[in-house]
Design a protein around this motif. Structure first.
Motif, mmCIF file in Angstrom:
data_model
loop_
_atom_site.group_PDB
_atom_site.id
_atom_site.type_symbol
_atom_site.label_atom_id
_atom_site.label_comp_id
_atom_site.label_asym_id
_atom_site.label_seq_id
_atom_site.Cartn_x
_atom_site.Cartn_y
_atom_site.Cartn_z
ATOM 1 N N THR A 91 31.208 48.948 30.887
ATOM 2 C CA THR A 91 31.333 50.246 31.549
ATOM 3 C C THR A 91 32.207 51.194 30.736
ATOM 4 O O THR A 91 31.894 52.380 30.582
ATOM 5 C CB THR A 91 31.932 50.061 32.956
ATOM 6 O OG1 THR A 91 31.088 49.212 33.724
ATOM 7 C CG2 THR A 91 32.071 51.395 33.674
ATOM 8 N N ALA A 92 33.335 50.655 30.208
ATOM 9 C CA ALA A 92 34.220 51.496 29.397
ATOM 10 C C ALA A 92 33.496 52.028 28.170
ATOM 11 O O ALA A 92 33.617 53.210 27.812
ATOM 12 C CB ALA A 92 35.453 50.691 28.994
ATOM 13 N N LEU B 168 30.775 56.462 25.419
ATOM 14 C CA LEU B 168 29.570 57.019 24.800
ATOM 15 C C LEU B 168 29.095 58.258 25.548
ATOM 16 O O LEU B 168 28.731 59.275 24.932
ATOM 17 C CB LEU B 168 28.473 55.947 24.784
ATOM 18 C CG LEU B 168 27.130 56.369 24.172
ATOM 19 C CD1 LEU B 168 27.309 56.745 22.700
ATOM 20 C CD2 LEU B 168 26.103 55.243 24.308
ATOM 21 N N LEU B 169 29.131 58.170 26.896
ATOM 22 C CA LEU B 169 28.723 59.313 27.701
ATOM 23 C C LEU B 169 29.644 60.511 27.471
ATOM 24 O O LEU B 169 29.194 61.660 27.367
ATOM 25 C CB LEU B 169 28.717 58.924 29.181
ATOM 26 C CG LEU B 169 28.313 60.008 30.183
ATOM 27 C CD1 LEU B 169 26.886 60.468 29.924
ATOM 28 C CD2 LEU B 169 28.456 59.490 31.606
ATOM 29 N N ILE C 142 43.289 55.632 26.257
ATOM 30 C CA ILE C 142 43.141 55.752 27.698
ATOM 31 C C ILE C 142 44.512 55.631 28.341
ATOM 32 O O ILE C 142 44.986 54.549 28.652
ATOM 33 C CB ILE C 142 42.180 54.681 28.225
ATOM 34 C CG1 ILE C 142 40.861 54.752 27.486
ATOM 35 C CG2 ILE C 142 41.947 54.832 29.724
ATOM 36 C CD1 ILE C 142 39.880 53.685 27.862
ATOM 37 N N VAL C 143 45.188 56.774 28.487
ATOM 38 C CA VAL C 143 46.519 56.832 29.089
ATOM 39 C C VAL C 143 46.475 57.873 30.189
ATOM 40 O O VAL C 143 46.147 59.042 29.932
ATOM 41 C CB VAL C 143 47.603 57.186 28.046
ATOM 42 C CG1 VAL C 143 48.960 57.268 28.720
ATOM 43 C CG2 VAL C 143 47.604 56.179 26.908
ATOM 44 N N PHE D 182 36.786 60.415 30.541
ATOM 45 C CA PHE D 182 36.560 58.969 30.432
ATOM 46 C C PHE D 182 37.144 58.239 31.640
ATOM 47 O O PHE D 182 36.489 57.368 32.238
ATOM 48 C CB PHE D 182 37.189 58.455 29.144
ATOM 49 C CG PHE D 182 37.222 56.957 29.040
ATOM 50 C CD1 PHE D 182 36.130 56.250 28.581
ATOM 51 C CD2 PHE D 182 38.359 56.246 29.411
ATOM 52 C CE1 PHE D 182 36.151 54.877 28.499
ATOM 53 C CE2 PHE D 182 38.390 54.871 29.331
ATOM 54 C CZ PHE D 182 37.283 54.185 28.862
ATOM 55 N N LEU D 183 38.365 58.578 32.017
ATOM 56 C CA LEU D 183 39.022 57.891 33.130
ATOM 57 C C LEU D 183 38.280 58.112 34.443
ATOM 58 O O LEU D 183 38.124 57.186 35.244
ATOM 59 C CB LEU D 183 40.467 58.366 33.254
ATOM 60 C CG LEU D 183 41.434 57.893 32.167
ATOM 61 C CD1 LEU D 183 42.794 58.549 32.343
ATOM 62 C CD2 LEU D 183 41.573 56.389 32.178
#
Length: 464
Positions: A27-28, A33-34, A140-141, A159-160
């Motif tokens: 999923t990540a 990619l998305l 990813i923070v 992304f998050l």
């Protein structure tokens, strides 16, 4: 029965726990990619802007470069900055060869804050397209206090959002799946137990579930089936004991009534001196019958107690039977019967309670003598095989009625099927059955070659 392979719930739990992190990683990657596709307007080549310069070295559209925070510098042959397109974010007017190599490196260990792409320009010049290096390093923070609107921070937030949305859906799916596989079968089992607790009969669970739960369901159904059988057996035992008490009261009532009437007649002086001995004899016989009934009833109840244990000893069954035959020989032959004794000379070790088992053999011989009204033969037979010691007592009297044969080991059933007070107590065969079962054996009846045969099977002892 057709075998059907089913995965165990433990296996499925392991698969779920292993697959969840794998799905989260996938999923990540899909979210990243998305995000990149969205960020680059559907063309990943926009991050690598070699297409902003055509094959003749002329500049094309620079909008995507500037949108993601980049800029383009035109350099001469000595790497001096001739012209800047977009917002320049460094102070360099000229680059050395080493600085160019550093800008072109995508290594995460690079100290340079920018990364670039070098393209040819007319007249031996170059185009250098530069971006902030963190555009290509997505960290990813989650920082709620960070209001930065840089391309990297926007990409991270996007992304998050997508990642946690998809991860939440995956966790929800796993939870619903495990609930259906674990909670539902447990609820059905708890419901079945409550139904049994409420006294319902014939509770049967039909649940299509995992292997472990199917084993529990099968055990539950087997337990309820055994409980139902036990209830029926208990009901039968209660009915049998009630019938036995009725029969006992009948058998005791008759001789007691006779004793009472005879005693009253004697007390009132209604019996002549000549008949008094007969009255006293009858009273003695009836009292003896009541005593025999009481004794047999007490003995049967004692034997029927599961806590009662016979006193076993290993004896030679052949010698044991010969002693009993010697005691009954004169009585049997004196009554006009042929007494056939077929007992081997070999030693056959058998574990028995001598006193109790003597009562069984004596009872069977006495019955053969009492109820054989038409024949002239009584026999006893003993043999052993690899597993059993067999003892048979037979007679050539009238065959026992089939209906009676199925009940003769029940208390108060007598061979003549009458209520005569001069018969047996009706407990002999019932007591014999209990004694043999206490020995781990079996007693029964069969009709063979025109003879009534009562057989006993006892476990064979190897060592003697």
């Amino acid at each position: 029965m057709k075998f059907k392979f089913k995965k165990r719930i433990f296996t499925k739990l392991i698969i779920c726990f292993v697959s969840l992190p794998i799905l989260l990683i996938i999923t990540a990657l899909l979210c990243l990619l998305l995000d990149l596709v969205t960020f680059t307007q559907g063309n990943m080549q926009n991050l690598f802007p070699y297409n902003v310069v055509d094959e003749n070295g002329k500049l094309q559209n620079l909008d995507i470069v500037q949108e993601i925070g980049g800029w383009l510098e035109e350099l001469d042959a000595e790497y001096r900055v001739v012209q800047v397109y977009g917002e320049k974010k460094n102070n360099a007017d000229q680059y050395t060869q080493d600085e160019i190599f550093s800008l072109l490196s995508f290594s995460p260990d690079s100290d340079n804050a920018f990364v670039g792409f070098l393209m040819d320009a007319p007249a031996d010049g170059h185009y250098l397209c530069l971006y902030e290096r963190d555009i290509f390093q997505v960290n990813i923070v989650l920082d709620l206090n960070n209001a930065s609107s840089t391309p990297s921070s926007r990409l991270t937030r996007l992304f998050l959002v997508i990642f946690f949305l998809l991860a939440g859906l995956e966790v929800l799916f796993m939870s619903l799946y495990l609930r259906r596989k674990i909670k539902k079968p447990l609820e059905h089992l708890a419901e079945g137990m409550e139904r049994i607790k409420a006294g319902e009969s014939g509770v049967f669970l039909d649940i299509k579930t995992e292997a472990e739960f199917e084993q529990i369901v099968d055990a539950f159904n087997l337990m309820t089936n055994e409980l139902e059988k036990q209830k029926q057996e208990n009901a039968g035992l209660i009915a049998q004991k009630n019938q036995m008490l009725l029969e006992l009261s009948h058998d005791i009532k008759t001789p007691i009534a006779t004793i009472k009437s005879y005693a009253n007649a004697l007390e009132a002086g209604l019996v002549s001196d000549e008949k008094k001995p007969d009255y006293y004899r009858t009273i003695d016989l009836k009292a003896g019958r009541v005593a025999a009934l009481s004794e047999d009833m007490f003995f049967m109840l004692k034997m029927d107690n599961p806590d009662y244990a016979p006193t076993f000893e290993t004896v030679n069954i052949c010698e044991f039977l010969r002693k009993i035959c010697a005691e009954y020989y004169d009585e049997i032959t004196g009554a006009g019967f042929t007494f056939s004794i077929d007992i081997p000379e070999d030693d056959i070790p058998t574990n028995i309670d001598v006193s109790l088992f003597s009562r069984v053999i004596a009872n069977l011989l006495s019955n053969a003598l009492r109820y054989n009204k038409s024949g002239k033969y009584i026999g006893i037979f003993c043999r052993k095989d690899s597993a059993h010691v067999t003892v048979e007592i037979s007679d050539d009297g009238a065959p026992i009625d089939e209906a009676l044969a199925s009940q003769m080991f029940t208390a108060f059933v007598r061979g003549d099927r009458t209520r005569k007070t001069d018969g047996g107590t009706g407990l002999g065969l019932a007591i014999s059955k209990v004694i043999v079962e206490k020995h781990g054996g079996e007693i029964g009846y069969r009709l063979a070659d025109g003879k009534n045969i009562f057989f006993i099977y006892l476990p064979f002892q190897e060592n003697f």
